[in-house]
Design an enzyme around this catalytic site. Structure first.
Site, PDB file in Angstrom:
ATOM      1  N   SER A 154       2.434 -10.766   0.828  1.00 44.54           N
ATOM      2  CA  SER A 154       1.577 -11.737   0.156  1.00 44.54           C
ATOM      3  C   SER A 154       0.136 -11.624   0.672  1.00 44.54           C
ATOM      4  O   SER A 154      -0.424 -10.537   0.678  1.00 44.54           O
ATOM      5  CB  SER A 154       2.165 -13.137   0.356  1.00 44.54           C
ATOM      6  OG  SER A 154       1.551 -14.086  -0.461  1.00 44.54           O
ATOM      7  N   ASP A 319       9.728 -12.354  -8.467  1.00 42.92           N
ATOM      8  CA  ASP A 319       8.490 -12.940  -7.931  1.00 42.92           C
ATOM      9  C   ASP A 319       7.512 -13.157  -9.087  1.00 42.92           C
ATOM     10  O   ASP A 319       6.980 -12.201  -9.644  1.00 42.92           O
ATOM     11  CB  ASP A 319       7.902 -11.982  -6.885  1.00 42.92           C
ATOM     12  CG  ASP A 319       6.641 -12.523  -6.221  1.00 42.92           C
ATOM     13  OD1 ASP A 319       6.120 -13.574  -6.639  1.00 42.92           O
ATOM     14  OD2 ASP A 319       6.176 -11.866  -5.254  1.00 42.92           O
ATOM     15  N   HIS A 352       8.953 -15.130  -4.813  1.00 41.65           N
ATOM     16  CA  HIS A 352       7.969 -14.628  -3.854  1.00 41.65           C
ATOM     17  C   HIS A 352       8.503 -14.690  -2.424  1.00 41.65           C
ATOM     18  O   HIS A 352       8.199 -13.824  -1.599  1.00 41.65           O
ATOM     19  CB  HIS A 352       6.692 -15.464  -3.986  1.00 41.65           C
ATOM     20  CG  HIS A 352       5.515 -14.909  -3.265  1.00 41.65           C
ATOM     21  ND1 HIS A 352       5.004 -13.666  -3.514  1.00 41.65           N
ATOM     22  CD2 HIS A 352       4.720 -15.441  -2.300  1.00 41.65           C
ATOM     23  CE1 HIS A 352       3.948 -13.446  -2.733  1.00 41.65           C
ATOM     24  NE2 HIS A 352       3.764 -14.506  -1.989  1.00 41.65           N
TER      25      HIS A 352
END
Lengths: 390, 390
Positions: A154, A319, A352
């Protein structure tokens, strides 16, 4: 290969820097501290260091636990340790709390030596580029000329990308998990709502709430709840909570009826107890602003053209925050540059958050990639002086 | 077919009901008003009435404009009017502000005759079933035994479904657009955050803010901003705003930098000026609670088995709030019952909001469906007494 185990009890360390940092915003920070942890040992050649960059709410405490708080396990402990995919028997792993953070590195809650009061609203708006510069300075001080790898998921992955762009000679491998080359309008929109929740909380006091002995807890709770929804997939939430009712029946009120409501509130409550609201603002803004292609007329390949690293890029099918298509943009740009890139799109249901979870295929991929890195590192025997290790 | 045009200047009407309403929650509302509008003329057989149900923030003002406010165009004006897909030259169209609303129907801001003060927190938690009951009572008073169609998008579509279940003999066609048979955990989660934003606003005062001459504006703004993100697709937001900057440059602050931030804030500001926060709580809760299959052990086909209506079900490919898969659940259940159902999955980029937009394929579909309904309605000549029409 040894049975995977914990790195054991670890202790954080602080490094003080008094070379002024000129931030991308134009602000200058005269001096600052970085809180960090290391696991494993740097080899004599200094070639086996791996920097692990954190995402939104994490810290330098990446693996192991604290002797006094055995339940406080590092946020990526399933990935990092002896015999784990990032094997601390072979690699010297560094976790660092980013500048502006709230876990020991200098941030908005720290005392500004010029005023004797917390920085609060006067703390510079830091960027991914600023963070990477401070991380490179930390590497200097630890005697690491070149990272075997910089790794993150991320926002952490954005830092790995920025290392490859900003310090091409100092990073051999970039491991870029669940990433995007820049936020979409929807991503920014969610961040905007989260920040509005904080800044419109009457306890925010323009960011200088420390002086009032309050924190904008309601706003921070909301911000976390919004974020949390975007970390999970619709399917994963349905699988985990469905429409289950806490008391078995609908109660015709606005308090908690559904399990998912209870869960979200709990997440918000927990977060608001340990996280600093100003840090939340800073970190979401760093996410918004990261866009290396912007300086190259939107051409990501050109932005990535300085990179010399090899890349592992991994995304997760479910995600929707940083969808696989976003990772494919990075892969496409790297391929345009004839860069060395391995890409995996992992079929995982967790959204995610999958990058933090112990998924067998994902971990096997990372393990295999580090096997190859280990071969490049040469002799793994530690250097004589081990002052820099935990 | 005439050139499509506006129904012109319209005026809302009020109908008072003094037969007590026993809500699903157990609460009883002794008397209430419903605000409604009608367009076109009821035929002599009373067979050409179409009820249009509204979703979250809309009202009885579905088409046309107000003479004193020519800019105040009805929320579904592109769909409804002479020569439009729902042709008011042929159909008698009814829009009604749902009970608990804030546009003239009795709601939390209305005066409770028992206390002389606004209902506020004492207003019953109303459900889709309660709304449909009040709509059926309004139909009684307008002299309509059987609706040619009940039509709605999103939450409005849930009302159309509930009509088919609860009043099978009184609805010939259900037009179910951008629907879901029940909210997912993620849907509920977003609603939970929106409600938390409102109820934790210091100006909320437990729902009785009217007495304090304030409204929980910050909370309502946040709630709207969160909702608004879910109405649009990621692609549509990227297309509309991208990462455009308001001032052409990043300003390193937490105020508005990106166009999408400005847009969202503007949406939140506008909404908070005209919408009642308690109504927002009620309507999102009605969404959460709607789950006709729950009473049938989760068997949607069994829940829909009383239905005698024909169905048009339409979804939009880019709608991630109520994705096409959710509409397909409805279609599957109807097919299991051998019900008469036409399903269209419309390739549209606009997300959930697509149901409100003037999309040629979507409107052609609805137009064709109403052509068939018109054939069933018989003579379209209005009844002699037109007291019930606008």
């Amino acid at each position: 290969m040894s049975e995977p185990r914990s790195v054991g009890a670890v202790r954080p360390q602080t490094m003080h820097f008094d070379t002024p940092l000129a931030c991308r915003s134009g602000a200058v920070l005269d001096a600052y501290d970085l809180m960090y942890e290391t696991y494993g040992r740097l080899n004599a050649a200094g070639s086996n260091a791996v920097l692990v960059c954190h995402a939104l709410n994490a810290s330098h405490h990446v693996a192991g636990f604290y002797a006094a708080e055995p339940d406080k396990v590092g946020w990526w402990d399933n990935m990092i340790g002896p015999g784990k995919p990032l094997d601390t028997d072979r690699f010297f792993v560094i976790g660092v709390n980013n500048l502006g953070g709230c876990f020991g590195s200098t941030g908005p809650a720290s005392t500004d030596p010029k005023t004797g009061r917390p920085y609060g609203s006067s703390f510079p708006v830091v960027t991914v580029e600023d963070w990477v510069e401070t991380q490179a300075r930390l590497a200097d001080r630890l005697g690491i000329e070149r990272m075997a790898a910089v790794m993150g998921g991320s926002l952490g992955a954005m830092q790995a990308l920025q290392w490859a762009i900003g310090y091409p000679a100092r990073i051999a491998n970039a491991i870029v998990v669940a990433a995007a080359p820049k936020l979409s309008a929807q991503n920014i929109a969610f961040n905007q709502v989260a920040r509005q929740a904080i800044t419109t909380d009457p306890d925010f006091h323009g960011g200088d709430y420390y002086a009032y002995n309050v924190v904008p807890r309601s706003g921070l709770r909301l911000a976390r709840m919004i974020g949390h929804i975007t970390y999970l997939s619709d399917d994963a939430m349905m699988e985990k909570f469905g429409r289950s009712l806490r008391s078995g029946a609908i109660n015709f009120h606005f308090d908690v009826d559904f399990e998912v409501e209870s869960y979200l509130r709990h997440q918000g409550d927990k977060f608001s107890e340990y996280f600093d609201a100003n840090t939340y603002l800073l970190i979401t803004r760093a996410l918004d602003y990261f866009d290396p292609a912007a300086a190259c007329g939107g051409d990501l390949a050109r932005a990535l053209s300085p990179a010399q690293a090899r890349f592992l890029v991994a995304s997760f099918t479910s995600d929707w925050r940083f969808a696989p298509a976003r990772s494919r943009e990075i892969v496409k740009a790297l391929l345009d540059n004839r860069a060395d890139v391995c890409y995996a799109e992992i079929d995982a249901p967790h959204g995610h958050d999958a990058f933090l979870l112990d998924d067998a295929r994902y971990h096997a991929l990372v393990r295999a990639y580090f096997e190859n890195i280990a071969k490049e590192c040469g002799d793994l025997a530690p250097q004589a002086a081990t002052g820099a290790t935990a």
